[in-house]
Design a protein around this motif. Structure first.
Motif, PDB file in Angstrom:
ATOM      1  N   ARG A 236      59.836 -15.596 -43.916  1.00 22.12           N
ATOM      2  CA  ARG A 236      58.859 -16.360 -44.105  1.00 22.12           C
ATOM      3  C   ARG A 236      58.437 -17.217 -42.870  1.00 22.12           C
ATOM      4  O   ARG A 236      57.797 -17.147 -42.323  1.00 22.12           O
ATOM      5  CB  ARG A 236      58.415 -16.493 -45.181  1.00 22.12           C
ATOM      6  CG  ARG A 236      57.594 -17.465 -45.637  1.00 22.12           C
ATOM      7  CD  ARG A 236      57.238 -17.897 -47.243  1.00 22.12           C
ATOM      8  NE  ARG A 236      55.385 -18.468 -47.970  1.00 22.12           N
ATOM      9  CZ  ARG A 236      54.804 -17.355 -47.520  1.00 22.12           C
ATOM     10  NH1 ARG A 236      54.918 -16.520 -47.672  1.00 22.12           N
ATOM     11  NH2 ARG A 236      53.723 -17.527 -48.093  1.00 22.12           N
ATOM     12  N   ASP A 237      59.485 -17.839 -42.377  1.00 21.33           N
ATOM     13  CA  ASP A 237      59.671 -18.928 -41.026  1.00 21.33           C
ATOM     14  C   ASP A 237      59.777 -18.412 -39.701  1.00 21.33           C
ATOM     15  O   ASP A 237      59.746 -18.933 -38.981  1.00 21.33           O
ATOM     16  CB  ASP A 237      60.904 -20.244 -41.178  1.00 21.33           C
ATOM     17  CG  ASP A 237      60.785 -20.994 -40.956  1.00 21.33           C
ATOM     18  OD1 ASP A 237      59.304 -21.212 -40.947  1.00 21.33           O
ATOM     19  OD2 ASP A 237      61.449 -21.380 -40.562  1.00 21.33           O
TER      20      ASP A 237
ATOM     21  N   THR B  18      55.096 -22.752 -44.909  1.00 23.44           N
ATOM     22  CA  THR B  18      54.686 -22.527 -43.316  1.00 23.44           C
ATOM     23  C   THR B  18      55.462 -22.483 -42.189  1.00 23.44           C
ATOM     24  O   THR B  18      56.528 -23.466 -41.973  1.00 23.44           O
ATOM     25  CB  THR B  18      53.497 -23.521 -43.516  1.00 23.44           C
ATOM     26  OG1 THR B  18      53.835 -24.755 -43.475  1.00 23.44           O
ATOM     27  CG2 THR B  18      52.018 -23.044 -44.513  1.00 23.44           C
ATOM     28  N   ARG B  19      54.905 -21.125 -41.433  1.00 27.02           N
ATOM     29  CA  ARG B  19      55.926 -21.355 -40.644  1.00 27.02           C
ATOM     30  C   ARG B  19      56.493 -22.411 -39.430  1.00 27.02           C
ATOM     31  O   ARG B  19      55.009 -23.134 -39.174  1.00 27.02           O
ATOM     32  CB  ARG B  19      55.320 -19.872 -39.881  1.00 27.02           C
ATOM     33  CG  ARG B  19      56.270 -19.714 -38.432  1.00 27.02           C
ATOM     34  CD  ARG B  19      56.128 -18.165 -37.512  1.00 27.02           C
ATOM     35  NE  ARG B  19      56.255 -17.585 -38.643  1.00 27.02           N
ATOM     36  CZ  ARG B  19      55.505 -15.711 -38.139  1.00 27.02           C
ATOM     37  NH1 ARG B  19      55.447 -16.131 -37.582  1.00 27.02           N
ATOM     38  NH2 ARG B  19      56.315 -14.978 -39.581  1.00 27.02           N
ATOM     39  N   SER B  20      57.416 -22.324 -38.995  1.00 28.02           N
ATOM     40  CA  SER B  20      57.454 -23.937 -38.418  1.00 28.02           C
ATOM     41  C   SER B  20      56.960 -24.172 -36.577  1.00 28.02           C
ATOM     42  O   SER B  20      57.373 -22.675 -36.026  1.00 28.02           O
ATOM     43  CB  SER B  20      59.218 -24.277 -38.189  1.00 28.02           C
ATOM     44  OG  SER B  20      59.724 -23.525 -37.550  1.00 28.02           O
ATOM     45  N   PRO B  21      57.074 -25.146 -36.449  1.00 20.87           N
ATOM     46  CA  PRO B  21      55.753 -24.891 -34.733  1.00 20.87           C
ATOM     47  C   PRO B  21      56.866 -24.307 -33.767  1.00 20.87           C
ATOM     48  O   PRO B  21      57.262 -23.777 -33.331  1.00 20.87           O
ATOM     49  CB  PRO B  21      55.435 -26.483 -34.360  1.00 20.87           C
ATOM     50  CG  PRO B  21      55.378 -27.123 -35.645  1.00 20.87           C
ATOM     51  CD  PRO B  21      56.230 -26.263 -36.964  1.00 20.87           C
ATOM     52  N   ALA B  22      58.578 -24.262 -34.105  1.00 24.05           N
ATOM     53  CA  ALA B  22      59.688 -24.682 -33.347  1.00 24.05           C
ATOM     54  C   ALA B  22      59.533 -23.119 -33.424  1.00 24.05           C
ATOM     55  O   ALA B  22      60.096 -22.307 -32.336  1.00 24.05           O
ATOM     56  CB  ALA B  22      61.214 -24.825 -33.333  1.00 24.05           C
ATOM     57  N   VAL B  23      59.888 -22.316 -34.596  1.00 24.10           N
ATOM     58  CA  VAL B  23      59.535 -20.762 -34.484  1.00 24.10           C
ATOM     59  C   VAL B  23      58.785 -20.056 -33.672  1.00 24.10           C
ATOM     60  O   VAL B  23      58.962 -19.036 -32.975  1.00 24.10           O
ATOM     61  CB  VAL B  23      60.373 -20.559 -35.728  1.00 24.10           C
ATOM     62  CG1 VAL B  23      59.858 -18.877 -35.925  1.00 24.10           C
ATOM     63  CG2 VAL B  23      61.401 -20.758 -36.357  1.00 24.10           C
ATOM     64  N   ASN B  24      57.990 -20.351 -34.021  1.00 16.33           N
ATOM     65  CA  ASN B  24      56.555 -19.778 -33.621  1.00 16.33           C
ATOM     66  C   ASN B  24      56.484 -19.988 -31.612  1.00 16.33           C
ATOM     67  O   ASN B  24      56.301 -18.893 -31.070  1.00 16.33           O
ATOM     68  CB  ASN B  24      54.920 -21.219 -33.480  1.00 16.33           C
ATOM     69  CG  ASN B  24      54.556 -20.139 -34.746  1.00 16.33           C
ATOM     70  OD1 ASN B  24      54.653 -19.113 -35.129  1.00 16.33           O
ATOM     71  ND2 ASN B  24      53.953 -21.342 -36.174  1.00 16.33           N
TER      72      ASN B  24
END
Length: 535
Positions: free
Chosen positions: A25-26, A520-526
């Motif tokens: 999910r992340d 919610t997906r972390s900005p770093a992973v995005n």
């Protein structure tokens, strides 16, 4: 998922399934590898002749922790499970006493129950449960959801003003704590037994864990219809829905690393695993999370130079008990037993010393736990029969044997005879239609558990909270841990929290409270995903 970071999760128990679901999910591309043919780990399932046996956890406590986990994935416990609140909560049989004690589903009824057994015990239980509730809420807010990467968040006013209380709760045993409230041995045993859920003894478990009594005497005991395998099924389905690739019959043989530049730690590059035909495979990954037994993960899957918790670490640690598990399909009804029944010996301090103090031995008679899920769920047994699960705590020692050993079968025979005598079911053994037995050697071989323990490292002071093994390797970048061997500890709710702690660790989140829902997906992973897509 183009350009997404890749992750391998080792182990398909509840921790592995939950961790893989949250990682996916992340934004990670996740592969889960489970050595057995089915997922579930300790929360396993056996089916035979119409009987469905849960072979592991059977007490559904801390319902808000389960619900919070489901909400991280955009759903809820109410949507995923058909939960029943047990009323009464459980029944307790005492050696040498003809009448059992039935623990109710509500605080008020249990206060009246305690008062009926010992004058003044009702008011004492009110104070005890008030303390348990306060301690439980503080534990949830400041300790259970912390990675302990930083101790600064613990220096909050609500913690600091209770420093003296915390010191006493951590240094005084649960048994001594309950003795200050109650004289009657039966009441003290009821309040001390939750230590077993923590893989420990009331004589060595910190009294901090009296918080457990808030769960069973006030919050109530629940049961998911269909058995605990349904909890596993729902989390596995949610993981797959998030895109996790779950592979069974996949035994990880090593966690593979790559050398780093001077002055830096090695980092993970993936794992090596074998399939059911014995063929070896390599799987590359940016991140590896092992939810297998921590002793196995460290001492068997890593070279000694890269072990954060080497064999020398484990030699100083205390294992929780192992168990002989006896699953029985029984003809006819068993009204003498409740959904949960406990059998306490009169000298249970000696029982615990046999399990934890060298030289160890198998208690006989033993303080037993018996579950009859067919009391609440007709789906687990054919009509006209009962489903029984007997747990006999024994030392963490694989040499006691496994399912194929006569010694383990004799322990099972003795347990059946004890339940028959104490509960007043003289023909119990003659009514057994199906019998499956598991011993310490099976935990060691099937689940790779340290010393064949059924639970994990015991929750004594030096193995609780920030004293427990952490969830990140100190020797290998990109290697994390989850499950009952590491923080926060033993039990299905703790295992779900451990999955969330992996996400918090990856994000550098040092807060002590549960994460906001849904995840919610972390900005770093995005950013990593977008960068990979551009390459």
């Amino acid at each position: 998922m183009t350009g997404a970071k890749s992750a391998v999760v080792i182990g398909g128990g509840i921790s592995g399934l939950a961790t893989s679901a949250l990682l996916a999910r992340d934004g990670y591309a996740v592969t889960l590898l489970e050595k057995r043919g089915d997922v579930g780990g300790r929360a396993g399932l056996q089916e035979r002749d119409g009987f469905r046996f849960d072979t592991g956890p059977s007490w559904y406590l801390m319902p808000e922790v389960f619900d919070h986990f489901y909400r991280l994935l955009g759903t809820s416990a109410a949507q995923q499970l058909d939960l029943v609140r047990l009323d009464p909560g459980y029944r307790v049989f005492f050696e040498g006493r003809s009448e059992p004690v039935t623990v109710a589903a509500s605080r008020e009824e249990n206060i009246a129950l305690f008062e009926s057994i010992e004058s003044g015990a009702g008011a004492a239980l009110e104070r005890y449960l008030d303390s348990a509730a306060l301690t439980y809420e503080m534990a949830k807010k400041r300790f259970l959801y912390s990675t302990f990467e930083s101790f600064l968040p613990l220096f909050r006013r609500d913690v600091l003003r209770r420093t003296r209380l915390l010191v006493r709760l951590l240094t005084e045993s649960l048994d001594k704590f309950t003795a200050r409230y109650f004289r009657d041995d039966r009441l003290r045993q009821i309040l001390g037994y939750p230590a077993v859920f923590l893989g420990s003894s009331p004589f060595s478990t910190p009294s901090m864990y009296h918080l457990m009594s808030h769960l069973d005497l006030e919050d109530g005991v629940y049961y998911p219809r269909g058995g605990f395998a349904t909890v596993i099924d729902t989390i596995a389905a949610l993981a797959r829905g998030e895109g996790v690739d779950i592979r069974t019959d996949a035994t990880v043989t090593s966690i593979d690393t790559r050398a780093a530049a001077s002055g830096r730690k090695p980092s993970v590059r993936g794992v090596t695993w074998t399939d059911s035909a014995g063929e070896s495979h390599s799987l590359a990954a940016d991140l590896v999370v092992s939810t297998a037994d921590l002793h196995h993960s460290e001492t068997r899957l890593l070279p000694e130079a890269l072990q954060t918790y080497p064999e020398s670490y484990w030699k100083k640690k205390t294992a929780g008990p192992s168990a002989v598990l006896v699953s029985l399909g029984v003809s006819g009804s068993l009204p003498e037993l409740d959904h949960h029944s406990l059998f306490f010996t009169s000298d249970w301090k000696h029982n615990f010393s046999q399990i934890f103090t060298e030289p160890t031995s198998v208690p006989s008679p033993a303080s037993l736990y018996v579950c009859k899920p067919s009391a609440s769920d007709p789906s687990v047994a054919p009509e006209g029969s009962e489903n029984l699960f007997i747990l006999v705590p024994v030392p963490a020692d694989p040499t006691i044997g496994g399912r194929a050993d006569d010694a383990v079968q004799r322990i099972a025979d003795d347990a059946i005879a004890q339940v028959a005598e104490w509960a007043g079911v003289p023909d119990l053994a003659d009514r057994v239609l199906v019998r499956e037995v598991t011993g310490p050697a099976d935990f060691a071989s099937d689940l790779n558990t340290w010393k064949g323990t059924a639970l994990g490292p015991a929750h004594i002071l030096t193995q609780s909270a920030f004293f427990r093994a952490g969830n990140v390797s100190k020797k290998v970048d990109g290697l994390l841990y989850a499950g009952g061997s590491s923080i926060p500890g033993i039990g299905l709710p703790m295992c779900l929290i451990s999955a969330e702690l992996v996400i918090k660790r990856l994000r550098g989140d040092t807060s002590t409270e549960a994460m906001p829902t849904p995840l919610t997906r972390s900005p770093a992973v995005n950013r990593a995903r977008d960068a990979g897509a551009r390459r």
